[in-house]
Design an enzyme around this catalytic site. Structure first.
Site, PDB file in Angstrom:
ATOM      1  N   SER A 151       0.759  -1.147   0.040  1.00 38.49           N
ATOM      2  CA  SER A 151       0.133   0.119   0.015  1.00 38.49           C
ATOM      3  C   SER A 151       0.954   1.230  -0.080  1.00 38.49           C
ATOM      4  O   SER A 151       1.675   1.519  -0.865  1.00 38.49           O
ATOM      5  CB  SER A 151      -0.870  -0.181   1.206  1.00 38.49           C
ATOM      6  N   ASP A 223     -10.394  -4.208  -4.155  1.00 37.59           N
ATOM      7  CA  ASP A 223      -9.948  -3.194  -3.360  1.00 37.59           C
ATOM      8  C   ASP A 223     -10.749  -1.880  -3.425  1.00 37.59           C
ATOM      9  O   ASP A 223     -10.505  -1.393  -4.567  1.00 37.59           O
ATOM     10  CB  ASP A 223      -8.395  -2.907  -3.686  1.00 37.59           C
ATOM     11  N   HIS A 252      -8.781  -5.003   0.233  1.00 37.35           N
ATOM     12  CA  HIS A 252      -7.354  -4.200   0.705  1.00 37.35           C
ATOM     13  C   HIS A 252      -6.843  -4.958   1.610  1.00 37.35           C
ATOM     14  O   HIS A 252      -5.666  -5.201   1.967  1.00 37.35           O
ATOM     15  CB  HIS A 252      -7.519  -2.802   0.918  1.00 37.35           C
TER      16      HIS A 252
END
Length: 280
Positions: A151, A223, A252
């Site tokens: 991320s 996500d 996610h």
């Protein structure tokens, strides 16, 4: 009317990304300090945890977990996302160990047991310090280090890939660029020209438009925090060698549990590719 215009101009300047970066930092980083988390973990996948400490460029002491896989020459250096701390990455560590690599995951300043407080420029320096620990203290060859960015941590991994030697790069749920995700989250930032954004190299897609180590992109199709379009943009702009693994059922935050076998196999393939490449 003039007073209103002056007030609006003042707010415009004060909220400019370059000017108000300390304020935006509070929106970007969500650190969880020690003892919050799972620090009772002694081993993962039968590999004993080692606590290591090293200093960032500004002298702050950083903390990391190191897991030395007995059958692997490669080590994956994990730059984690913006929330929690390293102890929340047990699922990721387990997956990477099963894929056949040693793993080092560290905390940025202000996270877990690391001193200081986080910032965009600071996490880049923290990533470099973690890399230096592996190659200088653990004496790991640079070509045996695989940079992993989760991320927000994808910005760190990409920055490292552009500035140091390494064997490969894994971007999980990565950002195409910091500017793109900022504009998606805060549309009013479109009012600002590029020169009013932080003067940092935070463009992942641009890094891989030039020669780079083998790149693996992994992204959950569901996500809803960082859209898969970010990884699609990186992949489209990147030169080879590159691979893109989509996890069709993953979002996610469940990426280590959903389609985990698919993720693990992609990492294993990358490690085998790097090994073949280095033996030529």
């Amino acid at each position: 009317m003039i007073e209103t215009a002056c007030l609006l101009l003042l707010f415009y300047v004060l909220l400019a990304p370059r000017v108000a970066l300390p304020f935006y930092n509070t929106m970007i980083f969500y650190p969880h300090k020690y003892p919050g988390g799972r620090y009772d973990v002694d081993q993962i996948e039968g590999v004993k945890r080692q606590d290591v400490f090293f200093r960032s460029a500004n002298g702050k002491l950083l903390h990391a977990w190191l897991f030395k896989h007995p059958d692997s020459r490669a080590a994956i250096l994990v730059s984690h996302g913006n929330a929690g701390n390293l102890s929340y990455r047990i699922g990721l560590i387990s997956l990477l160990l099963r894929a056949g690599a040693s793993v080092m995951v560290y905390d940025y300043q202000g996270y877990g047991r690391s001193e200081g407080s986080p910032s965009l420029s600071g996490i880049l320096e923290d990533g470099r310090a973690a890399y230096n620990y592996l190659v200088e203290q653990e004496r790991l060859p640079a070509e045996a280090v695989v940079l992993h960015g989760e991320s927000l941590g994808s910005l760190v991994a990409s920055h490292l890939a552009a500035t140091v030697a390494c064997g490969g790069v894994i971007l999980q749920s990565g950002l195409a660029s910091f500017k793109r995700i900022a504009l998606e989250a805060l549309p009013f930032l479109r009012l600002y020209p590029s020169w009013l954004f932080p003067d940092l190299a935070l463009d992942n897609a641009a890094v891989f438009e030039t020669a780079h180590p083998p790149l693996l992109l992994v992204h959950g199709a569901r996500d809803d925090i960082i859209a898969i379009g970010h990884s699609e943009e990186i992949y489209a702009r990147a030169l080879s060698p590159k691979a893109f693994t989509t996890l069709p059922e993953a979002g996610h935050n469940d990426i280590y549990e959903v389609n985990a076998d698919r993720y693990q196999e992609a990492v294993g393939q990358l490690l085998r590719y790097i090994e073949r490449r280095s033996s030529r």
